[in-house]
Write an enzyme that holds these catalytic residues in place. Sequence first.
Site, short mmCIF file in Angstrom:
data_model
loop_
_atom_site.label_atom_id
_atom_site.label_comp_id
_atom_site.label_asym_id
_atom_site.label_seq_id
_atom_site.Cartn_x
_atom_site.Cartn_y
_atom_site.Cartn_z
N SER A 1 0.64 -12.39 -7.59
CA SER A 1 -0.60 -12.22 -6.85
C SER A 1 -1.71 -12.97 -7.58
O SER A 1 -1.59 -13.29 -8.76
CB SER A 1 -0.96 -10.73 -6.76
OG SER A 1 0.09 -9.97 -6.20
N ASP B 1 -8.22 -18.24 5.28
CA ASP B 1 -7.49 -17.25 4.49
C ASP B 1 -6.36 -16.61 5.29
O ASP B 1 -6.08 -15.42 5.15
CB ASP B 1 -8.42 -16.17 3.92
CG ASP B 1 -7.73 -15.33 2.86
OD1 ASP B 1 -6.91 -15.88 2.10
OD2 ASP B 1 -7.99 -14.12 2.79
N ASP C 1 -3.14 -16.17 5.03
CA ASP C 1 -1.97 -16.20 4.15
C ASP C 1 -0.68 -16.27 4.97
O ASP C 1 -0.59 -15.70 6.05
CB ASP C 1 -1.90 -14.91 3.32
CG ASP C 1 -2.89 -14.92 2.17
OD1 ASP C 1 -3.87 -15.67 2.26
OD2 ASP C 1 -2.67 -14.18 1.21
N TRP D 1 -3.39 0.04 8.67
CA TRP D 1 -3.08 -0.54 7.36
C TRP D 1 -1.81 0.07 6.76
O TRP D 1 -1.51 -0.10 5.60
CB TRP D 1 -4.27 -0.34 6.41
CG TRP D 1 -4.46 -1.42 5.42
CD1 TRP D 1 -4.19 -1.38 4.08
CD2 TRP D 1 -4.96 -2.74 5.66
NE1 TRP D 1 -4.49 -2.58 3.49
CE2 TRP D 1 -4.98 -3.44 4.43
CE3 TRP D 1 -5.41 -3.41 6.81
CZ2 TRP D 1 -5.41 -4.76 4.31
CZ3 TRP D 1 -5.85 -4.71 6.69
CH2 TRP D 1 -5.85 -5.38 5.47
#
Length: 588
Positions: free
Chosen positions: A189, A320, A322, A490
């Site tokens: 990470s 962003d 990913d 989430w």
Amino acid sequence: MSRFIIAAVASVIVSSAAYAEVTEDDLANDQTITTQVVTNGMGRHLQRYSPLDTLNKDNVKNLLPAWAFSLGGEKQRGQETQPLIYDGMMYITGSYSRLYAIDLETGKEVWQYDARLPEGILPCCDVVNRGAAIYGDKVIFGTLDARIVALNKDTGDVVWRDKIADYKAGYSYTAAPLIVDGLVITGNSGGEFGIVGAVQARDVNTGDLVWERPVIEGHMGTLNGEESTMTGELNATWPGDMWKTGGGATWLGGSYDADTDTLVFGAGNPAPWNSWLRDAGTPTEGNKGDNLYAASRIGIDPKTGDIKWHFQTTPREGWDYDGVNEVVAYTDREGNKRYATADRNGYFYVLNREDGAFVSATPFVKDITWSSGVDETGRPIFVEENRPGDPASAADGKKGEVIFASPSFLGGKNWMPMAFSQNTGNFYVPSNEWGMDIWNEPITYKKGAAYLGAGFTIKPNYEDHIGSLKAIDPDTGEWKWEYKNDAPLWSGVMTTAGGLVFFGTPEGEFIALDDETGEKLWSFQTGSGIVGQPVTWEQDGEQYVSIISGWGGAVPLWGGEVAKKVNYLNQGGTLWTFKLPKELASAN
């Protein structure tokens, strides 16, 4: 009592007993052995599907709490772990790099390990940990200072530990390791700090590094302590020396496809976010500015670490988005062996399992502004005016043009894992409907400092919901149903042969839906937001379900206007375990 004393007491207790050890067969057949959960994803293909059907649509209303376990202390940040179940024990990780062994029968702690984290760690998106791995007599997990630790699963004693990378440069580790053929395989990470994403393989018994594969072109891999092959081709898709701090963190871990003997890892955003600094060409010049292998899915040989194939979801990435989201191996309704992955960029992709070749892509969120679609090769069709502006072209050179982009940088889907049902042939995808104002700024690399070159504010796209759990037919991309939630979703998702879809909400509800209709069949209020991952198993003829509750993760830290919407939510740290009692299994 310190963890050292606890471990010593546990060592005395277990010294006279023979404990079972986890084998390669246990890992390979995890999905079909219903008395255990020994892999992240309930199978190394990450389907998160259980063949158990004792608990079903008719009797799920009888699901009752069996016990609850508090993580205790003041370290109540986001709890994203997936429990492991083996030989009468449960293993969970907690925020701040903790690991617990819990008696499966009583819910009582057997031992606890707290990593000694140094000052100055640089976690991007909360101090979470998503779970451990288990093999032989060891349980293995990563820590926020970019280390990996192997403990004796029965005592909590340290067997070995090793350094993945330098935490002072921004590296950390939050994913559950993957174990294949005696190798423990990890990512890293830290993509917001200009690190270089990589996959490493170690001997599970000793911790010795066997191979390393950086995922940004120009970097050399290693095998058995020597240089092996270069990743990609130097400066083929990166300008100048940008590749040296190119990002591409492999922060969500990977999956393993036994049919093709392939590890599949995702690589995160290129660094910095300001894509104009990484732009080596224009969209008409092929892949010159694509910044490989960032924002990609990558097939890796588990024996050597060599790259077998790649598929880039967002070339020249600048929002962003990913490319780390999990890649799930499955067989479609016509018998084709496929991969599925729901990308942060808003598209649900199907790939061929032999070579990672593109099969299809369809939107799984309602609004995508950065692209007008995907061409026949899988490459996005960019909407150039919806690319954040170049600061160098601004009058003051300090801030590029602000644009609105959807989905937001937290993605149509972020880390929270989807599930595949062998019952319906559908995927169940936790998604969020939000966008952002985003702009680029000048930035230069400095070791250990944030390397973004962008600013942003997240905004909800709709008044009545942000979270959206969707049932998606992977053959057509059709949404079969949608379950809307006020706050962002989430948590991970789990499906079962009993026709159930389990997940949790930030509002604290643990929910079971009908897999065919999306109807809510059962729920339980856990007392804090759920951002963890459910599992189920069979014990003494009864079916159990567990989920961890504890609000946190990236949303309250990075969520902008969305964070304000959910700032009333309480933190927590409780593992809830439910069971369907035998006497209620047949009750309707």
